[in-house]
Design an enzyme around this catalytic site. Structure first.
Site, PDB file in Angstrom:
ATOM      1  N   HIS A  94      -3.589  40.903   2.679  1.00  0.00           N
ATOM      2  CA  HIS A  94      -3.216  42.266   2.279  1.00  0.00           C
ATOM      3  C   HIS A  94      -2.302  42.874   3.346  1.00  0.00           C
ATOM      4  CE1 HIS A  94      -6.209  42.230  -0.918  1.00  0.00           C
ATOM      5  NE2 HIS A  94      -5.844  43.457  -1.267  1.00  0.00           N
ATOM      6  N   HIS A 141     -12.327  42.817   6.160  1.00  0.00           N
ATOM      7  CA  HIS A 141     -11.679  42.183   7.299  1.00  0.00           C
ATOM      8  C   HIS A 141     -12.079  42.859   8.597  1.00  0.00           C
ATOM      9  CE1 HIS A 141      -8.952  39.349   5.365  1.00  0.00           C
ATOM     10  NE2 HIS A 141      -8.706  40.274   4.443  1.00  0.00           N
TER      11      HIS A 141
END
Length: 325
Positions: A94, A141
């Protein structure tokens, strides 16, 4: 993996802001924003963004499955997404995609159009920062994953920038472009790093490379048979003065295009799965069968290469027939 945690939302502004920001790094954004640039702003900018996006995302996806760094433990973090939980964490794709898309758009347009560079830089920074922060907020993350993804993407942009024009010229003019655009991504997909368990990274990578391959073939065909990229004024639509008529035309292009793109995806998905199901003797709804290499790669590659081709060739032809050019 796969279980849903219970949580209480205490700040709905942050919740919806970062849920929306996370969507800016997913398929729904790619399938709308990148074609929008091609249909309504500038073909050359769109070409460069799609090529950079494909390269950056492939490297990011492969890096995950080579490094095999786990995602944050839950608990202590609360994970607001379940689909990507089966993937490894480092680097954050991302963050890579957001950095690549926002800054490649800035670099590709800054020398072609008159707008304050500081404003463009701020917009690119805010866009990429929102997507990066969303990965922390959703618990998908670590800070290191996000920083690593953004830095890798930035380095790739710096390395690829000097070759942008050469790559673009070769993709438009080389007689080998259509063949290489299909064969090279297919070879990469079939030789994707193997894992001990199923992860959606191979399928997502095939989706990205397939879309890029279909779009690249479309770019080449347009340059050869429709409008040469370096001589036709119509090939670069630019940023004309905003009028009510223009807004209507832009919206019409977008909605007609998205309808065709989504229709293409659905039709090709059903047709390819039916053919593969007949070939390998499995029902279309069999999720385990669809995850097999011999099924997943051709199914996703053919489906999304058709999407990329449709967006760059069929949709512009339809726009012209409808008087939207």
């Amino acid at each position: 993996q796969g279980y849903a945690q219970k949580y209480i939302v205490k700040n709905y502004f942050y919740y919806y802001l970062f849920k929306f920001s996370a969507a800016l790094g997913e398929e729904i954004f790619y399938i709308t924003f990148l074609p929008f640039i091609y249909w309504n702003i500038d073909h050359s900018v769109s070409r460069r963004m799609i090529i950079i996006w494909s390269i950056v995302m492939y490297i990011g996806q492969v890096s995950k499955d080579i490094l095999k760094w786990p995602r944050p433990l839950s608990p202590p973090v609360v994970k607001l997404e379940m689909r990507t939980d089966a993937e490894y964490g480092m680097p954050s794709t991302h963050a890579m995609a957001a950095t690549a898309i926002s800054f490649s758009f800035l670099i590709a347009t800054t020398n072609q159009y008159k707008y304050p560079f500081e404003l463009g830089l701020a917009a690119a920074f805010v866009f990429s920062m929102l997507v990066c922060l969303s990965r922390l907020y959703t618990g998908m993350h670590t800070v290191l994953d996000v920083i690593g993804g953004a830095l890798i993407s930035a380095v790739l942009l710096v390395l690829l920038y000097p070759a942008w024009d050469m790559i673009d010229h070769l993709l438009l003019t080389s007689p080998f472009c259509p063949l290489l655009s299909i064969v090279v991504p297919l070879v990469l997909c079939y030789n994707y790093p193997k894992l001990d368990y199923y992860s959606p990274t191979r399928g997502d990578t095939t989706t990205i490379l397939g879309a890029g391959a279909g779009a690249t073939v479309g770019f080449w065909l347009n340059n050869q048979y429709v409008a040469p990229a370096y001589t036709s004024k119509d090939f670069q639509l630019g940023f004309p003065l905003i009028t009510s008529k223009l807004v209507v035309v832009v919206l019409a292009r977008f909605f007609v295009g998205i309808f065709i793109v989504l229709l293409t995806r659905q039709l090709m998905k059903s047709m390819v799965l039916s053919m593969l199901g007949y070939r390998y003797k499995f029902p279309i709804g069999d999720l385990e069968a669809r995850r097999r290499l011999e099924v997943e790669v051709p199914y996703k590659f053919i489906t999304y290469s058709s999407v990329g081709f449709s967006a760059t060739v069929l949709v512009p032809l339809l726009h012209e027939l409808l008087g939207l050019m």
